[in-house]
Design a protein around this motif. Structure first.
Motif: not given
Length: 593
Positions: A218-226, A251-270
């Protein structure tokens, strides 16, 4: 890209690039386009990158997203079809220059349109139904697609996509320059085939002799798959690494909160633990070399962590969003990274979203709890400043002096008071246009320029997007579409209503009960005990009801023998369906406020 220049990023060896076709971004230098933005466009020449000897390719520059191709022993694996079928067909031409093997698997890395909507350029629904090709996505993919069309925030999202991605603008020096993450973003024919293989947290399997591991990140999208190809040393990083730009933490077009902490931890973990020798992103050019891939991943996660951590640090000192924007900037070594430019995501709007995402909208000043309506507040400010003529004159003076932001803010008060004030609209439009010409961030530029055209009346709505394309709609569950009527019930019209409608879908055997209770719709799968109304119908009739005219479509279907009322009368159904808002085809106006 100039002759002799290395097209990919990272190490000099291990990759080749074969150019093909014309760049669809605007690539000329102009006074109305920041030089950095033009040079970013020039990195988007279309062609095919090959990871030499690995059977892995990136078909690049034909769409906002880049297609990943893996050649297996008896078939092909594709990741991320583009935003429409037309671009997919152009990509397929390049695929077929490489291999004529059948396509055995397609991966949707996440639910955003530019990562699935061109799927029918590559395979048909019949091929998927016959098991000739599997479609792989996260378990929540279809639910997220559904939430992003007319059953959720679709109408507003489509309007804001048009603003931020510039689809109402022409390509050129006074319009859309590039798509930020790719050369362009204009959708024509949108398609969708529902996934047949769903990924929870992790899935390892082999298709066409190729072993691959999909991980939920989970990062840019909540259902992101690498997707990791362990035998090839290749990482397909999806949009966890969001192209050659600072990531869109918001994204200024609008979205639910993209948690930055979740994002960089996804990079670290996966991503970082993988011994990747090559990285193929869904946006941006590939990276060659294990050390170079590791550096990109480290810098990217450090940039996200830095912005998030420093925002919280300054929040804990009592700073508010306007203050945070001044204080939180990338350090020089990260700002200089070729992966963190100001072309798509941006630190200022990310900082504001972090504040709201972590603490909500309230800024702790009780004045903000129940403020005057903006139109009333603007009326009083204008009176204080000496009236309309004085404010208009001051706005023009600011614009003449190059202070376009102040000019726009002054004119905004006048437009709020009277949205038909043509002089004020023109002053605001001119100011926004001048600001837009100076920003290299494609989303910001497009928003400024589209708003300017809405204000001065030069906007071209014939270019309007529709995220509710027939093929996409047909792939969505009918019962879920009907449940989406929850956001269309009118509480005034249904204030005294308590009634249940039973819908039986004859082509799928599904049953759904719609319970209306005084302004609330509850949708419950299955048979209701004592329905007031009951109808037998097919999914095509449901689609027509949801996306055209609720009662009119049903009445026509009954007359044509495609639907049957089994309890209640046509008048009862007309009343029930009249409690819901019709879809409004008129454009949503975003700049009169």
């Amino acid at each position: 890209m100039t002759a002799g220049r290395k097209y990919w990023l990272g190490a000099d060896e291990g990759m080749t690039f074969t150019p093909s076709g014309e760049n669809s971004a605007y690539t000329e230098y102009a006074d109305t386009v920041p030089r950095a933005m033009t040079e970013h466009s020039r990195t988007m020449d279309p062609g095919v990158f090959e990871v030499v000897g690995r059977g892995v390719y990136q078909v690049f520059g034909y769409a906002l997203s880049a297609l990943t191709l893996v050649v297996g022993t008896d078939g092909l694996i594709l990741i991320d079809p583009p935003e429409d079928v037309e671009k997919g067909r152009r990509q397929l031409e390049e695929v077929r220059k490489i291999s004529d093997l059948p396509i055995r698997a397609i991966v949707y890395s996440h639910w955003h349109t530019d990562h699935y909507a061109g799927v029918k350029a590559f395979v048909t629904q019949e091929q998927v139904d016959a098991g000739e090709c599997v479609i792989i996505a996260h378990r929540d993919f279809m639910a997220n697609v559904l939430a992003g069309n007319a059953s959720g925030t679709g109408p507003l999202l489509a309007a804001r996509v048009e603003y931020s991605l510039g689809s109402l603008l022409e390509t050129g020096p006074e319009g859309r320059v590039n798509g930020g993450l790719g050369p362009d973003f204009v959708m024509r024919t949108i398609s969708l085939i529902a996934p047949t293989v769903l990924v929870d947290d992790r899935l390892e399997h082999t298709v066409a002799g190729v072993r691959m591991v999909h991980s939920w990140a989970p990062s840019e999208a909540i259902d992101e798959l690498i997707t990791w190809f362990p035998d090839l040393g290749v990482l397909q990083s999806a949009e966890v690494i969001q192209g050659e730009s600072f990531p869109n933490l918001h994204t200024i077009r609008g979205s639910r909160y993209r948690d930055p902490q979740q994002w960089f931890k996804s990079i670290d973990r996966h991503l970082r633990p993988l011994p990747a020798e090559f990285m193929i992103p869904s946006h941006g050019r590939p990276v060659a070399g294990r050390a170079e891939v590791a550096k990109v991943l480290r810098d990217y996660r450090d940039a996200i962590s830095y912005v998030y951590d420093q925002t919280l640090r300054q929040m804990n000192r009592g700073l508010l969003p306007d203050d945070l924007v001044r204080e939180v900037r990338l350090p020089a070594h990260l700002a200089a990274s070729e992966w963190l430019g100001d072309f798509y995501g941006g630190v200022p709007h990310s900082v504001r979203e972090i504040y709201v995402g972590e603490f909500g909208w309230f800024d702790s000043d009780p004045t903000s709890l129940d403020p005057l309506h903006p139109a009333e507040s603007s009326r009083r400010y204008v009176d204080l400043m000496g009236g309309r003529e004085a404010v208009l004159a001051e706005a023009r003076k600011a614009a003449d002096g190059g202070d376009h932001q102040w000019a726009a803010e002054l004119a905004r008060h006048l437009v709020r008071i009277d949205t038909t004030d043509r002089e004020a609209r023109q002053v605001k439009a001119d100011a926004l246009r001048r600001i837009g010409y100076t920003t290299p961030n494609s989303n910001w530029r497009n928003y400024y320029l589209t708003a300017a055209r809405e204000l001065d009346g030069t906007i071209d709505y014939s270019r309007k997007l529709s995220l509710d394309a027939p093929d996409q709609i047909a792939a969505l569950p009918a019962t879920a579409l009907l449940e989406g009527l929850r956001v269309r019930i009118d509480p005034a019209r249904s204030a005294n209503a308590e009634r249940t409608l039973h819908l039986h879908l004859t082509d799928s055997g599904q049953d759904l009960a719609l319970h209306v209770r005084r302004g609330v719709l509850e949708a419950v799968p299955g048979l209701p005990e004592h329905p007031d109304l009951a109808v037998e119908l097919t999914k095509p009739v449901v689609l027509g009801m949801v996306y055209r005219d609720l009662y009119g479509t049903l009445a026509q279907a009954v007359d044509a023998g495609q639907a049957k009322i089994t309890r209640g009368t046509p008048a009862d159904l007309r009343e029930f369906l009249g409690w819901f808002d019709p879809l409004d085809p008129a454009p949503i106006r975003l700049s009169d406020r």
